[in-house]
Write a protein that holds these residues in place. Structure first.
Motif, PDB file in Angstrom:
ATOM      1  N   VAL A  66       0.830  -1.208   0.000  1.00 59.79           N
ATOM      2  CA  VAL A  66       0.000   0.000   0.000  1.00 59.79           C
ATOM      3  C   VAL A  66       0.863   1.256   0.000  1.00 59.79           C
ATOM      4  O   VAL A  66       0.577   2.223  -0.717  1.00 59.79           O
ATOM      5  CB  VAL A  66      -0.963  -0.009   1.204  1.00 59.79           C
ATOM      6  CG1 VAL A  66      -1.742   1.301   1.278  1.00 59.79           C
ATOM      7  CG2 VAL A  66      -1.918  -1.191   1.105  1.00 59.79           C
ATOM      8  N   ASN A  67       1.930   1.251   0.779  1.00 56.35           N
ATOM      9  CA  ASN A  67       2.796   2.432   0.836  1.00 56.35           C
ATOM     10  C   ASN A  67       3.448   2.707  -0.516  1.00 56.35           C
ATOM     11  O   ASN A  67       3.561   3.858  -0.947  1.00 56.35           O
ATOM     12  CB  ASN A  67       3.873   2.247   1.905  1.00 56.35           C
ATOM     13  CG  ASN A  67       3.300   2.285   3.310  1.00 56.35           C
ATOM     14  OD1 ASN A  67       2.246   2.871   3.548  1.00 56.35           O
ATOM     15  ND2 ASN A  67       3.987   1.649   4.246  1.00 56.35           N
ATOM     16  N   GLY A  68       3.875   1.641  -1.188  1.00 57.98           N
ATOM     17  CA  GLY A  68       4.480   1.807  -2.500  1.00 57.98           C
ATOM     18  C   GLY A  68       3.496   2.353  -3.514  1.00 57.98           C
ATOM     19  O   GLY A  68       3.841   3.206  -4.342  1.00 57.98           O
ATOM     20  N   LEU A  69       2.256   1.876  -3.456  1.00 53.91           N
ATOM     21  CA  LEU A  69       1.227   2.380  -4.366  1.00 53.91           C
ATOM     22  C   LEU A  69       0.897   3.839  -4.073  1.00 53.91           C
ATOM     23  O   LEU A  69       0.704   4.641  -4.989  1.00 53.91           O
ATOM     24  CB  LEU A  69      -0.036   1.532  -4.247  1.00 53.91           C
ATOM     25  CG  LEU A  69      -0.046   0.212  -5.009  1.00 53.91           C
ATOM     26  CD1 LEU A  69      -1.246  -0.618  -4.589  1.00 53.91           C
ATOM     27  CD2 LEU A  69      -0.078   0.449  -6.512  1.00 53.91           C
ATOM     28  N   GLN A  70       0.836   4.168  -2.803  1.00 56.39           N
ATOM     29  CA  GLN A  70       0.534   5.549  -2.436  1.00 56.39           C
ATOM     30  C   GLN A  70       1.607   6.495  -2.975  1.00 56.39           C
ATOM     31  O   GLN A  70       1.300   7.581  -3.482  1.00 56.39           O
ATOM     32  CB  GLN A  70       0.423   5.681  -0.918  1.00 56.39           C
ATOM     33  CG  GLN A  70      -0.051   7.045  -0.447  1.00 56.39           C
ATOM     34  CD  GLN A  70      -0.336   7.068   1.047  1.00 56.39           C
ATOM     35  OE1 GLN A  70       0.027   6.140   1.779  1.00 56.39           O
ATOM     36  NE2 GLN A  70      -0.997   8.114   1.508  1.00 56.39           N
ATOM     37  N   ALA A  71       2.855   6.063  -2.892  1.00 58.11           N
ATOM     38  CA  ALA A  71       3.954   6.886  -3.402  1.00 58.11           C
ATOM     39  C   ALA A  71       3.909   7.014  -4.919  1.00 58.11           C
ATOM     40  O   ALA A  71       4.446   7.975  -5.481  1.00 58.11           O
ATOM     41  CB  ALA A  71       5.291   6.288  -2.972  1.00 58.11           C
ATOM     42  N   ALA A  72       3.246   6.064  -5.581  1.00 54.72           N
ATOM     43  CA  ALA A  72       3.172   6.066  -7.043  1.00 54.72           C
ATOM     44  C   ALA A  72       1.857   6.638  -7.553  1.00 54.72           C
ATOM     45  O   ALA A  72       1.514   6.469  -8.728  1.00 54.72           O
ATOM     46  CB  ALA A  72       3.354   4.639  -7.563  1.00 54.72           C
ATOM     47  N   THR A  73       1.113   7.327  -6.679  1.00 51.81           N
ATOM     48  CA  THR A  73      -0.200   7.875  -7.014  1.00 51.81           C
ATOM     49  C   THR A  73      -0.125   9.395  -7.111  1.00 51.81           C
ATOM     50  O   THR A  73       0.660  10.031  -6.400  1.00 51.81           O
ATOM     51  CB  THR A  73      -1.227   7.463  -5.939  1.00 51.81           C
ATOM     52  OG1 THR A  73      -1.341   6.039  -5.937  1.00 51.81           O
ATOM     53  CG2 THR A  73      -2.598   8.054  -6.206  1.00 51.81           C
ATOM     54  N   VAL A  74      -0.948   9.981  -7.978  1.00 52.06           N
ATOM     55  CA  VAL A  74      -0.960  11.438  -8.115  1.00 52.06           C
ATOM     56  C   VAL A  74      -1.317  12.071  -6.770  1.00 52.06           C
ATOM     57  O   VAL A  74      -2.064  11.501  -5.970  1.00 52.06           O
ATOM     58  CB  VAL A  74      -1.942  11.892  -9.211  1.00 52.06           C
ATOM     59  CG1 VAL A  74      -1.488  11.401 -10.576  1.00 52.06           C
ATOM     60  CG2 VAL A  74      -3.361  11.427  -8.916  1.00 52.06           C
ATOM     61  N   ALA A  75      -0.794  13.252  -6.535  1.00 48.35           N
ATOM     62  CA  ALA A  75      -0.825  13.859  -5.202  1.00 48.35           C
ATOM     63  C   ALA A  75      -2.229  14.028  -4.642  1.00 48.35           C
ATOM     64  O   ALA A  75      -2.467  13.778  -3.456  1.00 48.35           O
ATOM     65  CB  ALA A  75      -0.111  15.210  -5.243  1.00 48.35           C
ATOM     66  N   GLU A  76      -3.189  14.444  -5.475  1.00 50.80           N
ATOM     67  CA  GLU A  76      -4.514  14.744  -4.931  1.00 50.80           C
ATOM     68  C   GLU A  76      -5.229  13.511  -4.400  1.00 50.80           C
ATOM     69  O   GLU A  76      -6.142  13.617  -3.584  1.00 50.80           O
ATOM     70  CB  GLU A  76      -5.394  15.466  -5.963  1.00 50.80           C
ATOM     71  CG  GLU A  76      -5.687  14.679  -7.226  1.00 50.80           C
ATOM     72  CD  GLU A  76      -4.748  15.050  -8.358  1.00 50.80           C
ATOM     73  OE1 GLU A  76      -5.204  15.051  -9.520  1.00 50.80           O
ATOM     74  OE2 GLU A  76      -3.564  15.321  -8.077  1.00 50.80           O
ATOM     75  N   TYR A  77      -4.838  12.322  -4.860  1.00 50.96           N
ATOM     76  CA  TYR A  77      -5.442  11.093  -4.354  1.00 50.96           C
ATOM     77  C   TYR A  77      -4.561  10.404  -3.320  1.00 50.96           C
ATOM     78  O   TYR A  77      -5.050   9.689  -2.457  1.00 50.96           O
ATOM     79  CB  TYR A  77      -5.739  10.134  -5.510  1.00 50.96           C
ATOM     80  CG  TYR A  77      -6.645  10.737  -6.555  1.00 50.96           C
ATOM     81  CD1 TYR A  77      -7.820  11.386  -6.189  1.00 50.96           C
ATOM     82  CD2 TYR A  77      -6.317  10.685  -7.904  1.00 50.96           C
ATOM     83  CE1 TYR A  77      -8.647  11.960  -7.142  1.00 50.96           C
ATOM     84  CE2 TYR A  77      -7.141  11.252  -8.865  1.00 50.96           C
ATOM     85  CZ  TYR A  77      -8.304  11.887  -8.476  1.00 50.96           C
ATOM     86  OH  TYR A  77      -9.121  12.456  -9.414  1.00 50.96           O
ATOM     87  N   ALA A  78      -3.263  10.628  -3.403  1.00 48.40           N
ATOM     88  CA  ALA A  78      -2.339  10.006  -2.449  1.00 48.40           C
ATOM     89  C   ALA A  78      -2.544  10.542  -1.035  1.00 48.40           C
ATOM     90  O   ALA A  78      -2.292   9.836  -0.053  1.00 48.40           O
ATOM     91  CB  ALA A  78      -0.899  10.240  -2.895  1.00 48.40           C
ATOM     92  N   LYS A  79      -3.036  11.773  -0.916  1.00 49.79           N
ATOM     93  CA  LYS A  79      -3.150  12.376   0.413  1.00 49.79           C
ATOM     94  C   LYS A  79      -4.230  11.721   1.268  1.00 49.79           C
ATOM     95  O   LYS A  79      -4.202  11.823   2.493  1.00 49.79           O
ATOM     96  CB  LYS A  79      -3.412  13.878   0.287  1.00 49.79           C
ATOM     97  CG  LYS A  79      -4.732  14.234  -0.380  1.00 49.79           C
ATOM     98  CD  LYS A  79      -4.863  15.745  -0.558  1.00 49.79           C
ATOM     99  CE  LYS A  79      -6.174  16.117  -1.239  1.00 49.79           C
ATOM    100  NZ  LYS A  79      -6.273  17.580  -1.471  1.00 49.79           N
ATOM    101  N   ASP A  80      -5.199  11.057   0.646  1.00 46.91           N
ATOM    102  CA  ASP A  80      -6.233  10.329   1.393  1.00 46.91           C
ATOM    103  C   ASP A  80      -6.378   8.959   0.747  1.00 46.91           C
ATOM    104  O   ASP A  80      -7.189   8.761  -0.149  1.00 46.91           O
ATOM    105  CB  ASP A  80      -7.552  11.093   1.369  1.00 46.91           C
ATOM    106  CG  ASP A  80      -8.636  10.394   2.192  1.00 46.91           C
ATOM    107  OD1 ASP A  80      -8.301   9.433   2.915  1.00 46.91           O
ATOM    108  OD2 ASP A  80      -9.810  10.797   2.103  1.00 46.91           O
ATOM    109  N   PHE A  81      -5.589   8.008   1.216  1.00 48.31           N
ATOM    110  CA  PHE A  81      -5.438   6.724   0.534  1.00 48.31           C
ATOM    111  C   PHE A  81      -6.115   5.574   1.273  1.00 48.31           C
ATOM    112  O   PHE A  81      -6.009   4.423   0.854  1.00 48.31           O
ATOM    113  CB  PHE A  81      -3.941   6.423   0.383  1.00 48.31           C
ATOM    114  CG  PHE A  81      -3.598   5.597  -0.823  1.00 48.31           C
ATOM    115  CD1 PHE A  81      -3.724   6.108  -2.102  1.00 48.31           C
ATOM    116  CD2 PHE A  81      -3.127   4.302  -0.678  1.00 48.31           C
ATOM    117  CE1 PHE A  81      -3.395   5.348  -3.218  1.00 48.31           C
ATOM    118  CE2 PHE A  81      -2.793   3.529  -1.784  1.00 48.31           C
ATOM    119  CZ  PHE A  81      -2.931   4.056  -3.059  1.00 48.31           C
ATOM    120  N   SER A  82      -6.819   5.862   2.343  1.00 54.13           N
ATOM    121  CA  SER A  82      -7.349   4.780   3.175  1.00 54.13           C
ATOM    122  C   SER A  82      -8.327   3.889   2.413  1.00 54.13           C
ATOM    123  O   SER A  82      -8.276   2.657   2.520  1.00 54.13           O
ATOM    124  CB  SER A  82      -8.024   5.355   4.421  1.00 54.13           C
ATOM    125  OG  SER A  82      -9.062   6.253   4.061  1.00 54.13           O
TER     126      SER A  82
END
Length: 340
Positions: free
Chosen positions: A58-74
């Motif tokens: 999950v952490n790796g995917l969050q880091a590879a996600t555009v910023a506006e969606y990475a900030k709330d990844f739950s």
């Protein structure tokens, strides 16, 4: 039941579809037409993201996600965890990549992101794949379809956006490729055979299952899917020809004279049974205590099968979702041999 709820939980990472905001078609490039550099970059990103999903990273995917969606990844993290459990030991293979140029998109007058259309001609033929993506910010996008072949084959589709020179995840759409052990083409063939035998209810629902398995996600259409939907419409029983909804329910009378108002019909494979289940959404005035609600659902399932007995041989059982305004649905499932 899990799959039913997952459909509500999977985030599309986009705003709701506003048909009035659809803009002129943007530019789509298929994998056979794009440069090798673009094709390889999109495929590599899709493969990397799929590997992270499979590993429940999950952490790796969050880091590879555009910023506006990475900030709330739950929410996405929950979906990844559930999906990863289905992919263990599977072999990852990129199936299709598309380059979607939305750099000329303009925001709506109210400042919101517009809906974008991309029409993708396949090998310069009349066949095409179309994307109608809601709430898309201007930018350069890609869409990658990755299959994971294992005990139970799955498909992971990713909407990508190019940010500061790298491709980042802007949408994640996981789905099973089989239901009750069969793929979408099998259900399509069965639906055609059922239609030929005048089993219109079975055919209509099997076409629906075929579409669910063959369509990567809701905003992707194709010439083949349009053909499937055309066949489904032609095979629909008269009671479904105009669709059913809360404003136009399917009314079925029970043995006791009670009327049951069904506002939706679909299919489900969450129990892993040898056949898929019918899912019927029942409109009710108000919730009841558990015993009364359970009997009402059982009586509704019985009435549905009495009205359309052909359903008994094509499905494992019936889910009833009793839905009252402002309240949680009351759901039950019974196998066909339990419904009298």
């Amino acid at each position: 039941m899990v799959n039913i709820m997952m459909r509500f939980k999977i985030a599309l990472l986009a705003a709701g579809l506003l048909l009035s905001g659809v803009v002129a078609a943007e530019v789509c490039t298929t994998q056979s037409q794009m440069t090798s550099a673009d094709r390889d970059a999109l495929a590599a990103t899709g493969r990397s993201l799929a590997t992270k999903v499979q590993a429940d990273d999950v952490n790796g995917l969050q880091a590879a996600t555009v910023a506006e969606y990475a900030k709330d990844f739950s929410g996405i993290g929950d979906v990844v965890g559930t999906t990863a459990a289905k992919l263990k030991g599977g072999t990852i293979a990129v199936q299709q990549v598309y380059l979607l140029d939305g750099t000329q998109l303009k925001k709506n007058a109210d400042g919101s992101a517009p809906d974008a259309q991309f029409f993708c001609s396949l090998n310069k033929s009349v066949a095409e794949v179309d994307f109608l993506i809601p709430g898309l910010l201007p930018g350069r996008y890609g869409f990658v379809i990755v299959d994971v072949q294992g005990t139970s084959p799955w498909q992971l589709s990713f909407l990508l956006r190019q940010d500061q020179g790298r491709w980042a995840m802007a949408g994640f759409y996981p789905k099973a490729l089989t239901a009750a052990g069969h793929d979408g083409l099998w259900y399509w063939a069965q639906a055609r055979a059922m239609a030929a035998r005048k089993e219109h209810w079975n055919a209509w629902l099997y076409y629906r299952q075929a579409q669910s398995l063959l369509q990567p996600t809701g905003f992707v259409q194709s010439s083949h899917l349009e053909k499937l939907k055309s066949e489904q419409a032609a095979a629909a029983p008269p009671a479904l020809s105009d669709g059913i909804s809360t404003s136009a329910p399917l009314v079925v009378k029970g043995a006791n004279g009670a009327e049951y108002r069904f506002v939706g019909l679909s299919v489900d494979d969450s129990l892993g049974a040898p056949k898929i289940d019918v899912v019927a959404h029942l409109q009710v005035e108000a919730a009841a205590d558990s015993a009364v609600a359970k009997k009402r659902n059982a009586d509704a399932a019985s009435a549905l099968l009495a009205a359309y007995p052909e359903l008994r041989k094509a499905f494992h059982g019936v889910w009833i979702f009793a839905e009252a305004t402002g309240q949680n649905p009351y759901a039950t499932e019974e196998a066909m041999d339990e419904i009298h």
